[in-house]
Scaffold this motif. Structure first.
Motif, mmCIF file in Angstrom:
data_model
loop_
_atom_site.group_PDB
_atom_site.id
_atom_site.type_symbol
_atom_site.label_atom_id
_atom_site.label_comp_id
_atom_site.label_asym_id
_atom_site.label_seq_id
_atom_site.Cartn_x
_atom_site.Cartn_y
_atom_site.Cartn_z
ATOM 1 N N ALA A 49 0.835 -1.202 0.000
ATOM 2 C CA ALA A 49 0.000 0.000 0.000
ATOM 3 C C ALA A 49 0.870 1.254 0.000
ATOM 4 O O ALA A 49 0.615 2.199 -0.754
ATOM 5 N N ARG A 50 1.921 1.264 0.824
ATOM 6 C CA ARG A 50 2.835 2.419 0.865
ATOM 7 C C ARG A 50 3.586 2.572 -0.453
ATOM 8 O O ARG A 50 3.783 3.674 -0.945
ATOM 9 N N ARG A 51 4.009 1.476 -1.031
ATOM 10 C CA ARG A 51 4.732 1.492 -2.310
ATOM 11 C C ARG A 51 3.846 2.054 -3.410
ATOM 12 O O ARG A 51 4.254 2.939 -4.168
ATOM 13 N N ALA A 52 2.606 1.561 -3.485
ATOM 14 C CA ALA A 52 1.666 2.033 -4.508
ATOM 15 C C ALA A 52 1.365 3.518 -4.322
ATOM 16 O O ALA A 52 1.283 4.276 -5.301
ATOM 17 N N GLU A 53 1.225 3.937 -3.080
ATOM 18 C CA GLU A 53 0.962 5.348 -2.782
ATOM 19 C C GLU A 53 2.119 6.222 -3.289
ATOM 20 O O GLU A 53 1.891 7.236 -3.950
ATOM 21 N N ALA A 54 3.345 5.828 -2.977
ATOM 22 C CA ALA A 54 4.510 6.617 -3.393
ATOM 23 C C ALA A 54 4.649 6.640 -4.910
ATOM 24 O O ALA A 54 4.864 7.705 -5.513
ATOM 25 N N LEU A 55 4.540 5.486 -5.545
ATOM 26 C CA LEU A 55 4.691 5.435 -7.001
ATOM 27 C C LEU A 55 3.566 6.171 -7.717
ATOM 28 O O LEU A 55 3.802 6.807 -8.752
ATOM 29 N N SER A 56 2.369 6.124 -7.176
ATOM 30 C CA SER A 56 1.260 6.866 -7.782
ATOM 31 C C SER A 56 1.499 8.370 -7.714
ATOM 32 O O SER A 56 1.216 9.084 -8.680
ATOM 33 N N LEU A 57 2.032 8.845 -6.593
ATOM 34 C CA LEU A 57 2.346 10.268 -6.481
ATOM 35 C C LEU A 57 3.428 10.673 -7.480
ATOM 36 O O LEU A 57 3.319 11.705 -8.144
ATOM 37 N N ILE A 58 4.471 9.856 -7.583
ATOM 38 C CA ILE A 58 5.534 10.161 -8.541
ATOM 39 C C ILE A 58 4.962 10.191 -9.953
ATOM 40 O O ILE A 58 5.262 11.096 -10.739
ATOM 41 N N ALA A 59 4.120 9.218 -10.296
ATOM 42 C CA ALA A 59 3.533 9.155 -11.631
ATOM 43 C C ALA A 59 2.688 10.395 -11.918
ATOM 44 O O ALA A 59 2.754 10.956 -13.016
ATOM 45 N N ARG A 60 1.912 10.835 -10.941
ATOM 46 C CA ARG A 60 1.073 12.027 -11.144
ATOM 47 C C ARG A 60 1.920 13.267 -11.361
ATOM 48 O O ARG A 60 1.587 14.113 -12.189
ATOM 49 N N VAL A 61 3.015 13.384 -10.613
ATOM 50 C CA VAL A 61 3.882 14.558 -10.744
ATOM 51 C C VAL A 61 4.657 14.527 -12.059
ATOM 52 O O VAL A 61 4.859 15.555 -12.696
ATOM 53 N N GLN A 62 5.088 13.332 -12.470
ATOM 54 C CA GLN A 62 5.904 13.211 -13.675
ATOM 55 C C GLN A 62 5.095 13.041 -14.953
ATOM 56 O O GLN A 62 5.669 12.953 -16.026
ATOM 57 N N ASP A 63 3.786 12.996 -14.852
ATOM 58 C CA ASP A 63 2.933 12.832 -16.031
ATOM 59 C C ASP A 63 3.286 13.908 -17.058
ATOM 60 O O ASP A 63 3.419 15.084 -16.703
ATOM 61 N N PRO A 64 3.453 13.517 -18.340
ATOM 62 C CA PRO A 64 3.792 14.516 -19.365
ATOM 63 C C PRO A 64 2.756 15.642 -19.461
ATOM 64 O O PRO A 64 3.079 16.747 -19.853
#
Length: 163
Positions: A49-64
């Motif tokens: 759950a923590r891993r998915a939360e962190a990666l989802s935040l990174i993905a949202r910030v890095q979205d083109p």
């Protein structure tokens, strides 16, 4: 357990800790401490759950084409007897969403880390103190562990809130 959310490998690889840990590695680490399988299962659920939360935040910030709903990531720290000094010092500080070093600066910093990143909207970011901004000058420890306590904590009987 290596990539159950199907995050792109490049996304997983950008975080210094998450790229190093799979469910199998974590399971083996717990087995070396003769942890109860129920505790291992419960911890792995918490970790995923923590891993998915962190990666989802990174993905949202890095979205083109970012949606613009995240201006910063604030570090929230659950203060427990096991919270390290590094994480305690970062509590309430933030990483600017435009910081190119964001994945390297955000938690988790070790397995069992008490810190987590929380999205801050542009409206709320206006109230952030520039002195609380985390920059690349701060080097997270990125140890595999935040302490051996995670192996002996009764995860399945005390619950995740007692971490």
């Amino acid at each position: 357990m290596s990539n159950p959310q199907n995050f792109p490998p490049a996304l997983v690889d950008c975080h210094p800790l998450l790229r190093r840990l799979s469910g199998q590695v974590i399971w083996c680490m717990f087995e070396e401490y003769e942890a109860d399988p129920a505790d291992i299962d419960t911890f792995l659920q918490w970790y995923e759950a923590r891993r998915a939360e962190a990666l989802s935040l990174i993905a949202r910030v890095q979205d083109p084409v970012p949606s613009g709903d995240i201006a910063a990531l604030r570090i929230d720290v659950q203060n427990t007897p096991n919270t390290c000094d590094f994480c305690a010092a970062l509590s309430g500080k933030y990483i600017d969403a435009s910081d190119p070093d964001l994945p390297n600066l955000m938690p988790p910093y070790g397995l069992g880390c008490a810190a987590r990143a929380v999205a801050v909207t542009p409206e709320d970011a206006a109230a952030l103190d520039p002195a609380d901004r985390i920059t690349g000058e701060i080097t997270p420890p990125c140890n595999l562990l935040c302490g051996d306590w995670i192996f002996t904590h009764p995860w399945s009987t005390r619950g995740l809130a007692d971490e």
